[in-house]
Design a protein around this motif. Structure first.
Motif, PDB file in Angstrom:
ATOM      1  N   ASN A  78     -15.253   6.495  54.767  1.00 55.62           N
ATOM      2  CA  ASN A  78     -14.874   7.908  54.784  1.00 55.62           C
ATOM      3  C   ASN A  78     -14.027   8.319  53.584  1.00 55.62           C
ATOM      4  N   SER A  79     -13.694   7.348  52.716  1.00 60.70           N
ATOM      5  CA  SER A  79     -12.951   7.708  51.502  1.00 60.70           C
ATOM      6  C   SER A  79     -13.899   8.366  50.518  1.00 60.70           C
ATOM      7  N   TYR A  80     -13.358   9.212  49.663  1.00 60.86           N
ATOM      8  CA  TYR A  80     -14.190   9.860  48.661  1.00 60.86           C
ATOM      9  C   TYR A  80     -14.576   8.892  47.549  1.00 60.86           C
ATOM     10  N   TYR A  81     -13.775   7.853  47.351  1.00 62.93           N
ATOM     11  CA  TYR A  81     -14.138   6.791  46.413  1.00 62.93           C
ATOM     12  C   TYR A  81     -15.435   6.124  46.886  1.00 62.93           C
ATOM     13  N   TYR A  82     -15.498   5.808  48.172  1.00 63.95           N
ATOM     14  CA  TYR A  82     -16.697   5.185  48.748  1.00 63.95           C
ATOM     15  C   TYR A  82     -17.880   6.152  48.646  1.00 63.95           C
ATOM     16  N   TYR A  83     -17.643   7.416  48.984  1.00 61.11           N
ATOM     17  CA  TYR A  83     -18.681   8.440  48.933  1.00 61.11           C
ATOM     18  C   TYR A  83     -19.303   8.520  47.541  1.00 61.11           C
ATOM     19  N   MET A  84     -18.443   8.617  46.512  1.00 62.83           N
ATOM     20  CA  MET A  84     -18.953   8.786  45.157  1.00 62.83           C
ATOM     21  C   MET A  84     -19.739   7.569  44.694  1.00 62.83           C
ATOM     22  N   ASN A  85     -19.289   6.383  45.042  1.00 63.82           N
ATOM     23  CA  ASN A  85     -20.031   5.184  44.681  1.00 63.82           C
ATOM     24  C   ASN A  85     -21.376   5.147  45.393  1.00 63.82           C
ATOM     25  N   ASP A  86     -21.395   5.602  46.634  1.00 61.73           N
ATOM     26  CA  ASP A  86     -22.605   5.563  47.435  1.00 61.73           C
ATOM     27  C   ASP A  86     -23.637   6.567  46.948  1.00 61.73           C
ATOM     28  N   VAL A  87     -23.193   7.804  46.643  1.00 60.03           N
ATOM     29  CA  VAL A  87     -24.156   8.865  46.331  1.00 60.03           C
ATOM     30  C   VAL A  87     -24.479   8.981  44.853  1.00 60.03           C
ATOM     31  N   LEU A  88     -23.678   8.332  43.975  1.00 64.72           N
ATOM     32  CA  LEU A  88     -23.956   8.485  42.548  1.00 64.72           C
ATOM     33  C   LEU A  88     -23.631   7.255  41.713  1.00 64.72           C
ATOM     34  N   PHE A  89     -22.373   6.861  41.659  1.00 67.45           N
ATOM     35  CA  PHE A  89     -21.899   5.943  40.620  1.00 67.45           C
ATOM     36  C   PHE A  89     -22.651   4.624  40.564  1.00 67.45           C
ATOM     37  N   ARG A  90     -22.896   3.990  41.712  1.00 65.94           N
ATOM     38  CA  ARG A  90     -23.531   2.669  41.691  1.00 65.94           C
ATOM     39  C   ARG A  90     -25.025   2.753  41.371  1.00 65.94           C
ATOM     40  N   GLN A  91     -25.546   3.969  41.297  1.00 71.81           N
ATOM     41  CA  GLN A  91     -26.978   4.144  41.053  1.00 71.81           C
ATOM     42  C   GLN A  91     -27.293   4.633  39.640  1.00 71.81           C
ATOM     43  N   VAL A  92     -26.239   4.802  38.819  1.00 73.31           N
ATOM     44  CA  VAL A  92     -26.453   5.224  37.430  1.00 73.31           C
ATOM     45  C   VAL A  92     -25.663   4.295  36.511  1.00 73.31           C
ATOM     46  N   ASP A  93     -25.668   4.592  35.213  1.00 76.77           N
ATOM     47  CA  ASP A  93     -25.095   3.670  34.230  1.00 76.77           C
ATOM     48  C   ASP A  93     -23.686   4.055  33.783  1.00 76.77           C
ATOM     49  N   ILE A  94     -22.918   4.687  34.656  1.00 79.36           N
ATOM     50  CA  ILE A  94     -21.558   5.060  34.295  1.00 79.36           C
ATOM     51  C   ILE A  94     -20.660   3.831  34.236  1.00 79.36           C
ATOM     52  N   GLU A  95     -19.724   3.827  33.284  1.00 84.36           N
ATOM     53  CA  GLU A  95     -18.787   2.720  33.143  1.00 84.36           C
ATOM     54  C   GLU A  95     -17.656   2.872  34.174  1.00 84.36           C
ATOM     55  N   ASP A  96     -17.293   1.765  34.821  1.00 86.80           N
ATOM     56  CA  ASP A  96     -16.225   1.811  35.827  1.00 86.80           C
ATOM     57  C   ASP A  96     -14.928   2.386  35.267  1.00 86.80           C
ATOM     58  N   ARG A  97     -14.633   2.057  34.009  1.00 89.09           N
ATOM     59  CA  ARG A  97     -13.372   2.508  33.410  1.00 89.09           C
ATOM     60  C   ARG A  97     -13.345   4.021  33.201  1.00 89.09           C
ATOM     61  N   ASN A  98     -14.498   4.662  33.290  1.00 89.90           N
ATOM     62  CA  ASN A  98     -14.576   6.108  33.081  1.00 89.90           C
ATOM     63  C   ASN A  98     -14.593   6.902  34.382  1.00 89.90           C
ATOM     64  N   ILE A  99     -14.453   6.213  35.505  1.00 90.49           N
ATOM     65  CA  ILE A  99     -14.461   6.848  36.823  1.00 90.49           C
ATOM     66  C   ILE A  99     -13.020   7.027  37.297  1.00 90.49           C
TER      67      ILE A  99
END
Length: 237
Positions: A78-99
């Motif tokens: 239910n955290s927004y960190y989890y939400y963002m990783n689930d719906v976008l970040f882990r599925q694209v090529d964004i760098e962790d340091r830029n999140i």
């Protein structure tokens, strides 16, 4: 304020993704302000499609999310960190340091607010800030009564906000009472703002946005003062 009216959630999502695509292609190091909730999910799905098709890359993108619950760990679904990783970040090529998201599970919340504001100022301005519209007029988690001069801060969530968000939890009693949010002044420093409005429960807020007075009792009214706001409204929600 530019109003773009569409007649489906799919069209809202695709158009919103096009604005992000254009922003990413317009800057060498794009800075995006991102939102959570149900309204942006279709937009994130479309961005993933664009990435898979080779039309977009997030490698040079920096993101700052609007808000995060207080007292919820980042691995909590239910955290927004989890939400963002689930719906976008882990599925694209964004760098962790830029999140970047506020850390609502820290012992020193005030220092976290100061630190988050500093990160935005050092990397910004945010080139495109995505917003949703709360039924009570909140943007981010800036509830009615929040000062237009506010920067990143801890907020006590309004009962109506907790009630609306309870659909993501087992019950309203599990919805946190507090959150960290970008302040209204923080949001207003963004170069461009894209407000997404969809859902019957948002119709009164949308009407007030267009026709109401400038007032801290309706936080979204401040958007009337920003020079570059686009509203995408789904009239068939």
């Amino acid at each position: 304020m530019d109003i773009v009216q569409v007649n489906s959630y799919e069209k809202l999502s695709n158009l919103a993704a096009t604005y992000i695509l254009s922003t990413i292609h317009s800057y060498k190091e794009p800075v995006l302000g991102l939102a959570t909730g149900s309204t942006p999910i279709g937009m994130y799905n479309r961005l993933i499609e664009l990435y898979i098709n080779g039309e977009i890359s997030f490698k040079d993108v920096t993101t700052f999310n609007l808000d995060e619950y207080v007292g919820v760990s980042r691995n909590n679904e239910n955290s927004y960190y989890y939400y963002m990783n689930d719906v976008l970040f882990r599925q694209v090529d964004i760098e962790d340091r830029n999140i970047h998201l506020p850390n609502g599970n820290t012992q020193d919340l005030q220092q976290e607010c100061i630190s988050y504001e500093s990160k935005i100022n050092s990397k910004g301005p945010i080139h495109l800030q995505i917003l949703g519209l709360g039924a009570n007029g909140h943007i981010g988690f800036n509830e009615p009564g929040t000062s237009f001069e506010s920067e990143t801060h801890v907020v006590k969530l309004d009962h109506t906000t907790r009630e609306a968000n309870s659909r993501f939890f087992n019950s309203i009693y599990e919805v946190p009472d507090y959150a960290i949010t970008m302040g209204i002044a923080t949001i207003m420093r963004s170069q461009n703002i894209l407000l997404l409005v969809s859902g019957e429960e948002k119709e009164n807020a949308y009407y007030n946005l267009l026709n109401g007075d400038l007032s801290e009792t309706f936080p979204a009214s401040i958007l009337q003062k920003h020079p570059n706001v686009t509203v995408i409204y789904n009239s068939n929600s």
